[in-house]
Design a protein around this motif. Structure first.
Motif, mmCIF file in Angstrom:
data_model
loop_
_atom_site.group_PDB
_atom_site.id
_atom_site.type_symbol
_atom_site.label_atom_id
_atom_site.label_comp_id
_atom_site.label_asym_id
_atom_site.label_seq_id
_atom_site.Cartn_x
_atom_site.Cartn_y
_atom_site.Cartn_z
ATOM 1 N N GLU A 54 0.819 -1.212 0.000
ATOM 2 C CA GLU A 54 0.000 0.000 0.000
ATOM 3 C C GLU A 54 0.856 1.267 0.000
ATOM 4 O O GLU A 54 0.572 2.227 0.703
ATOM 5 C CB GLU A 54 -0.953 0.011 1.195
ATOM 6 C CG GLU A 54 -2.008 -1.077 1.157
ATOM 7 C CD GLU A 54 -3.077 -0.901 2.211
ATOM 8 O OE1 GLU A 54 -4.194 -0.503 1.873
ATOM 9 O OE2 GLU A 54 -2.762 -1.156 3.398
ATOM 10 N N GLY A 55 1.910 1.234 -0.790
ATOM 11 C CA GLY A 55 2.758 2.406 -0.924
ATOM 12 C C GLY A 55 2.603 3.041 -2.290
ATOM 13 O O GLY A 55 1.647 2.770 -3.024
ATOM 14 N N HIS A 56 3.561 3.893 -2.633
ATOM 15 C CA HIS A 56 3.593 4.556 -3.933
ATOM 16 C C HIS A 56 5.015 4.455 -4.473
ATOM 17 O O HIS A 56 5.986 4.417 -3.710
ATOM 18 C CB HIS A 56 3.168 6.019 -3.810
ATOM 19 C CG HIS A 56 1.834 6.198 -3.150
ATOM 20 N ND1 HIS A 56 0.648 5.859 -3.747
ATOM 21 C CD2 HIS A 56 1.513 6.646 -1.900
ATOM 22 C CE1 HIS A 56 -0.354 6.112 -2.932
ATOM 23 N NE2 HIS A 56 0.145 6.582 -1.799
ATOM 24 N N LEU A 57 5.137 4.422 -5.796
ATOM 25 C CA LEU A 57 6.416 4.133 -6.434
ATOM 26 C C LEU A 57 6.887 5.327 -7.253
ATOM 27 O O LEU A 57 6.115 5.918 -8.016
ATOM 28 C CB LEU A 57 6.268 2.916 -7.342
ATOM 29 C CG LEU A 57 7.518 2.463 -8.112
ATOM 30 C CD1 LEU A 57 8.599 1.997 -7.150
ATOM 31 C CD2 LEU A 57 7.152 1.344 -9.090
ATOM 32 N N MET A 185 7.048 5.244 -1.225
ATOM 33 C CA MET A 185 7.642 4.137 -0.477
ATOM 34 C C MET A 185 9.008 3.763 -1.034
ATOM 35 O O MET A 185 9.947 3.513 -0.274
ATOM 36 C CB MET A 185 6.722 2.915 -0.520
ATOM 37 C CG MET A 185 7.281 1.692 0.184
ATOM 38 S SD MET A 185 6.074 0.365 0.325
ATOM 39 C CE MET A 185 5.084 0.972 1.703
ATOM 40 N N MET A 186 9.122 3.722 -2.354
ATOM 41 C CA MET A 186 10.384 3.338 -2.987
ATOM 42 C C MET A 186 10.692 4.241 -4.161
ATOM 43 O O MET A 186 9.780 4.742 -4.825
ATOM 44 C CB MET A 186 10.319 1.901 -3.527
ATOM 45 C CG MET A 186 10.606 0.807 -2.549
ATOM 46 S SD MET A 186 10.927 -0.729 -3.464
ATOM 47 C CE MET A 186 10.160 -1.899 -2.360
ATOM 48 N N ALA A 271 7.161 -2.779 3.403
ATOM 49 C CA ALA A 271 7.733 -3.361 2.188
ATOM 50 C C ALA A 271 8.374 -4.712 2.493
ATOM 51 O O ALA A 271 8.268 -5.653 1.691
ATOM 52 C CB ALA A 271 8.753 -2.408 1.579
ATOM 53 N N ALA A 272 9.033 -4.829 3.648
ATOM 54 C CA ALA A 272 9.643 -6.100 4.036
ATOM 55 C C ALA A 272 8.587 -7.185 4.220
ATOM 56 O O ALA A 272 8.819 -8.352 3.874
ATOM 57 C CB ALA A 272 10.461 -5.915 5.320
ATOM 58 N N PRO A 295 16.459 1.300 -1.648
ATOM 59 C CA PRO A 295 15.305 1.812 -2.414
ATOM 60 C C PRO A 295 14.257 2.517 -1.570
ATOM 61 O O PRO A 295 13.528 3.380 -2.072
ATOM 62 C CB PRO A 295 14.728 0.564 -3.092
ATOM 63 C CG PRO A 295 15.250 -0.585 -2.317
ATOM 64 C CD PRO A 295 16.574 -0.168 -1.795
ATOM 65 N N VAL A 296 14.163 2.198 -0.270
ATOM 66 C CA VAL A 296 13.154 2.819 0.579
ATOM 67 C C VAL A 296 13.667 4.104 1.225
ATOM 68 O O VAL A 296 12.895 5.045 1.430
ATOM 69 C CB VAL A 296 12.672 1.823 1.666
ATOM 70 C CG1 VAL A 296 11.754 2.521 2.669
ATOM 71 C CG2 VAL A 296 11.938 0.646 1.027
#
Length: 334
Positions: A54-57, A185-186, A271-272, A295-296
């Motif tokens: 539930e993040g954004h890239l 998020m990343m 993310a993990a 990346p995070v």
């Protein structure tokens, strides 16, 4: 009466059958995207991890390496609503969030939704818009709602922003504000393809639109179920402390003016959990956290520029700091 000192119970770990469903679905999704994106399995995997967490890239690289193609391939692989926003210097915040328009017939204001009202929002060249327009994404990315004229409108779930940006050194770009970067998020880079992948791209894509034949392999409802499975993944206290130690190391480093935020710690653990679930595990291991540190975290920190020495990047500094933190149950770093 329950004592306030009792530890908060952890959610039940996902059932093996649920993990099998998740791994099957994510494998289909990744293979579908890789029909279009040649030789970039790690980048495709990162995109799926961000979605499940539930993040954004944020995709950052030079023009022409497939950033927008990856965004579109991910969106087309899911049967859900998709909107694309082309960020330009004259784009207005209301183009992103929406605007209230007065209806002459009803004598009332009506809300007309902007580009963020979709399950997958593709923000193309996000750093070509002014900081004022970029800030229009802050509320929706964090709170998954949009507030216009004092009224809040909820966004559908799942909600994923996949933004592309060109390096800041390129003509006509604005640096993303720290608050904007912190909501991604990343950040990953596509990079140039290897020679064999580039030859395959010419053979497969030179005469037709590669996205034209791409069919959905899942839908929004199934993605919501997978997100709930990821949320149940167990994170032991020592692994949580390990994640916190890595983030705190960025705040005390003399090489950095600005370290990573508590939101970064939360994103790192989420993310993990997605990586662990995609690997078929009910729990997170320290290596999951370590592999995601760069990346995070790297796009959230700010390098100190007044120190002498060889040129270095934020990714180099974060990677070195993460490697220096003792891993729970592992050997001490030298």
């Amino acid at each position: 009466m329950t004592s306030s000192t009792e530890p908060t119970p952890h959610p039940a770990p996902p059932a093996p059958a649920d993990l099998q469903t998740l791994t099957r679905t994510t494998t289909r999704l990744r293979r579908n995207i890789e029909k279009v994106i040649e030789g970039k399995s790690d980048v495709v995997r990162s995109a799926v991890v961000v979605m499940l967490a539930e993040g954004h890239l944020l995709l950052e690289d030079v023009p022409g390496v497939g950033k927008t193609m990856l965004s579109k391939a991910l969106a087309r692989s899911i049967d859900c609503t998709v909107r694309r926003i082309q960020f330009t210097p004259d784009l207005l915040p209301s183009d992103v969030t929406g605007v209230s328009v007065f209806n002459q017939q009803t004598r009332e204001f009506e809300f007309r939704p902007g580009g963020v009202f979709a399950n997958v929002v593709i923000g193309d060249e996000i750093n070509r818009a002014s900081p004022k327009t970029q800030s229009a994404l802050l509320e929706c990315m964090e709170e998954r709602q949009v507030t216009v004229d004092g009224t809040s409108y909820e966004l559908d779930s799942p909600f994923l922003v996949v933004a592309t940006q060109n390096p800041v050194e390129m003509e006509g770009t604005y640096a993303l504000p720290e608050a904007q970067r912190d909501r991604f998020m990343m950040r990953v880079s596509m990079g140039y393809p290897v020679e064999t992948a580039e030859v395959q791209m010419l053979a497969h894509h030179a005469g037709r639109d590669p996205l034209g034949d791409l069919e959905p392999v899942t839908d929004a409802s199934e993605i919501r179920k997978l997100v709930s499975i990821v949320a149940q993944t167990y994170v032991a206290e020592q692994v949580q402390r390990y994640a916190v130690a890595i983030v705190r190391a960025t705040r005390t480093s003399p090489e950095l003016v600005l370290g990573a935020s508590p939101r970064a710690t939360l994103h790192l653990v989420r993310a993990a959990k997605a990586v662990a679930a995609m690997s078929g595990r009910e729990f997170v291991v320290p290596d999951d956290v370590l592999a995601l540190a760069v990346p995070v975290l790297a796009h959230r920190v700010v390098l100190r520029t007044d120190t002498l020495g060889a040129p270095r990047s934020a990714a180099d500094v974060v990677g070195r700091l993460a490697a220096s933190v003792p891993s729970p149950g592992g050997p001490q770093p030298r």
